[in-house]
Design a protein around this motif. Structure first.
Motif: not given
Length: 185
Positions: A9-27
């Motif tokens: 569950r922790d790995r899945g949560q980290a993946f979801v957080e990365l998927a939400l934050v990474l586009p903002l960081i790239i922009i």
């Protein structure tokens, strides 16, 4: 009691957080990159305007002489275009190694104006004790950004534009250093 279900569950949560934050960081990184490019282009356009105005202030003799291919006005545009030729989005002739070869460009657009309100026919005849002629160069450059982030909320638009127009001008006094030379006997 096993900890295995919690790790997955922790790995899945980290993946979801990365998927939400990474586009903002790239922009945000692209926006910072674009800001740096616009800032560099503005400095280059400022230098182009100063280079052209400096040339016009020192060489006013053949301002618009149709008999001469290398008029002061033409050479001022050549200097401005050459100074801006390294910019992304530059549209015009590519300068070669011969500085006397005229260069024209459409992006940036170079506007040259000789301001002669002295009452003398030519600017290099104005005595030192009077206000000199001035030469004004305006350089306009249309810059296209990489990340146009436009958000529309009703009638309000927020974000970065898709293009930025950079306008810089420079005004120099026309100098005639020959007036300072004493005539030989």
């Amino acid at each position: 009691m096993s900890t295995k279900p919690f790790r997955s569950r922790d790995r899945g949560q980290a993946f979801v957080e990365l998927a939400l934050v990474l586009p903002l960081i790239i922009i945000m990184a692209l926006a910072v990159f674009d800001f740096a490019r616009v800032f560099t282009a503005a400095i280059t356009i400022e230098a182009a305007a100063r280079e052209a105005a400096d040339y016009g202030g020192l060489y006013p003799w053949h301002w618009k002489d149709a008999a001469s291919a290398a008029t002061t006005e033409t050479m001022m545009e050549t200097r401005a275009c050459s100074a801006a030729s390294t910019l992304t989005g530059y549209v015009g002739d590519i300068p070669d190694s011969d500085p006397a070869t005229p260069v024209t460009c459409t992006n940036p657009e170079v506007d040259v104006e000789l301001i002669n309100d002295t009452g003398f026919a030519t600017c290099y005849e104005v005595p030192r004790d009077q206000a000199p002629c001035r030469v004004k160069v305006t350089v306009t450059f249309d810059f296209t950004v990489v990340t146009p982030l436009r958000l529309q909320f009703g009638d309000t638009e927020l974000g970065l534009p898709s293009a930025v127009t950079i306008v810089r001008d420079s005004t120099f006094a026309v100098s005639n250093f020959e007036l300072d030379v004493e005539p030989s006997p």
